[in-house]
Motif scaffolding. Structure first.
Motif, PDB file in Angstrom:
ATOM      1  N   CYS A 224     -16.537 -16.327  49.937  1.00 35.97           N
ATOM      2  CA  CYS A 224     -18.144 -16.605  49.839  1.00 35.97           C
ATOM      3  C   CYS A 224     -18.488 -17.959  49.328  1.00 35.97           C
ATOM      4  O   CYS A 224     -19.596 -18.450  49.460  1.00 35.97           O
ATOM      5  N   GLY A 225     -17.429 -18.795  48.879  1.00 33.47           N
ATOM      6  CA  GLY A 225     -17.765 -20.412  48.675  1.00 33.47           C
ATOM      7  C   GLY A 225     -18.089 -20.330  47.045  1.00 33.47           C
ATOM      8  O   GLY A 225     -18.428 -21.540  46.980  1.00 33.47           O
ATOM      9  N   GLU A 226     -18.379 -19.235  46.579  1.00 35.07           N
ATOM     10  CA  GLU A 226     -18.676 -19.267  45.233  1.00 35.07           C
ATOM     11  C   GLU A 226     -17.606 -19.816  44.184  1.00 35.07           C
ATOM     12  O   GLU A 226     -16.380 -19.607  44.615  1.00 35.07           O
ATOM     13  N   PRO A 227     -17.926 -20.355  43.136  1.00 37.50           N
ATOM     14  CA  PRO A 227     -16.644 -21.031  42.078  1.00 37.50           C
ATOM     15  C   PRO A 227     -15.925 -19.622  41.645  1.00 37.50           C
ATOM     16  O   PRO A 227     -16.620 -18.614  41.442  1.00 37.50           O
ATOM     17  N   ILE A 228     -14.775 -19.932  41.441  1.00 36.88           N
ATOM     18  CA  ILE A 228     -13.755 -19.055  40.931  1.00 36.88           C
ATOM     19  C   ILE A 228     -13.930 -19.084  39.485  1.00 36.88           C
ATOM     20  O   ILE A 228     -13.993 -20.461  38.863  1.00 36.88           O
ATOM     21  N   GLY A 229     -13.939 -17.934  38.782  1.00 38.48           N
ATOM     22  CA  GLY A 229     -13.951 -18.312  37.217  1.00 38.48           C
ATOM     23  C   GLY A 229     -12.768 -18.965  36.657  1.00 38.48           C
ATOM     24  O   GLY A 229     -11.746 -18.904  37.036  1.00 38.48           O
ATOM     25  N   GLN A 230     -13.165 -20.058  35.733  1.00 45.00           N
ATOM     26  CA  GLN A 230     -12.305 -20.679  34.966  1.00 45.00           C
ATOM     27  C   GLN A 230     -10.990 -19.708  34.284  1.00 45.00           C
ATOM     28  O   GLN A 230      -9.949 -20.253  34.473  1.00 45.00           O
ATOM     29  N   ASP A 231     -11.523 -18.681  33.841  1.00 42.33           N
ATOM     30  CA  ASP A 231     -10.343 -17.766  33.188  1.00 42.33           C
ATOM     31  C   ASP A 231      -9.386 -17.398  34.396  1.00 42.33           C
ATOM     32  O   ASP A 231      -8.151 -17.317  34.019  1.00 42.33           O
ATOM     33  N   ARG A 232     -10.048 -17.151  35.469  1.00 45.33           N
ATOM     34  CA  ARG A 232      -9.134 -16.649  36.436  1.00 45.33           C
ATOM     35  C   ARG A 232      -8.146 -17.632  36.882  1.00 45.33           C
ATOM     36  O   ARG A 232      -6.919 -17.585  37.329  1.00 45.33           O
ATOM     37  N   LEU A 233      -8.912 -19.085  37.111  1.00 48.93           N
ATOM     38  CA  LEU A 233      -7.771 -20.050  37.452  1.00 48.93           C
ATOM     39  C   LEU A 233      -7.024 -20.464  36.425  1.00 48.93           C
ATOM     40  O   LEU A 233      -5.862 -20.907  36.957  1.00 48.93           O
ATOM     41  N   GLU A 234      -7.281 -20.212  35.238  1.00 45.68           N
ATOM     42  CA  GLU A 234      -6.202 -20.489  34.076  1.00 45.68           C
ATOM     43  C   GLU A 234      -5.056 -19.581  34.252  1.00 45.68           C
ATOM     44  O   GLU A 234      -3.994 -19.804  34.230  1.00 45.68           O
ATOM     45  N   ALA A 235      -5.443 -18.229  34.503  1.00 49.84           N
ATOM     46  CA  ALA A 235      -4.160 -17.216  34.486  1.00 49.84           C
ATOM     47  C   ALA A 235      -3.741 -17.319  35.795  1.00 49.84           C
ATOM     48  O   ALA A 235      -2.286 -17.045  35.884  1.00 49.84           O
ATOM     49  N   LEU A 236      -4.437 -17.530  36.876  1.00 47.84           N
ATOM     50  CA  LEU A 236      -3.563 -17.713  38.092  1.00 47.84           C
ATOM     51  C   LEU A 236      -4.060 -19.071  39.052  1.00 47.84           C
ATOM     52  O   LEU A 236      -5.060 -18.862  39.754  1.00 47.84           O
ATOM     53  N   PRO A 237      -3.571 -20.293  38.648  1.00 50.18           N
ATOM     54  CA  PRO A 237      -4.003 -21.470  39.245  1.00 50.18           C
ATOM     55  C   PRO A 237      -3.843 -21.246  41.084  1.00 50.18           C
ATOM     56  O   PRO A 237      -4.579 -22.233  41.531  1.00 50.18           O
ATOM     57  N   TRP A 238      -3.241 -20.352  41.424  1.00 52.94           N
ATOM     58  CA  TRP A 238      -3.266 -20.397  42.703  1.00 52.94           C
ATOM     59  C   TRP A 238      -4.158 -19.453  43.513  1.00 52.94           C
ATOM     60  O   TRP A 238      -4.207 -19.127  44.711  1.00 52.94           O
TER      61      TRP A 238
END
Length: 107
Positions: free
Chosen positions: A83-97
């Motif tokens: 969708c091109g929307e930002p991925i949540g910071q918490d999600r990226l912190e838990a799963l940087p990939w």
């Protein structure tokens, strides 16, 4: 972003090592029977099926890590591939990939 790149490269190396270990041929099996009773052969077959499932999941994670590294290079890291929307910071912190937002990952 350097910290993210370092974490992604470390995860890629870990996955590559795990997959290489799983892809080695099993040692000599001798004469193993696969009869009606649960025996060594049946246990080995079940273990092998489990290993195949784990290997498949490692391949999926490796593909995500590789894509996340590509997104870092492209400058699109942190945005959902669907969708091109930002991925949540918490999600990226838990799963940087993570390359999908929670909504698209759930589909």
């Amino acid at each position: 972003m350097e910290d993210v790149a370092a974490r992604l490269h470390a995860k890629k190396a870990e996955l590559d090592a795990q997959m290489a270990l799983m892809e080695t041929r099993p040692g000599e099996q001798g004469s193993i029977s696969f009869g009606k009773r649960v025996g060594e052969g049946t246990s080995m077959a079940v273990d092998r099926l489990s290993q195949v499932a784990v290997h498949d999941q490692l391949q999926v994670t490796l593909a995500d890590v590789t894509r996340a590294l590509e997104k870092l290079d492209e400058g699109s890291y942190g945005r959902c591939d669907v969708c091109g929307e930002p991925i949540g910071q918490d999600r990226l912190e838990a799963l940087p990939w993570a390359v999908l937002c929670v909504t698209d990952a759930a589909r």
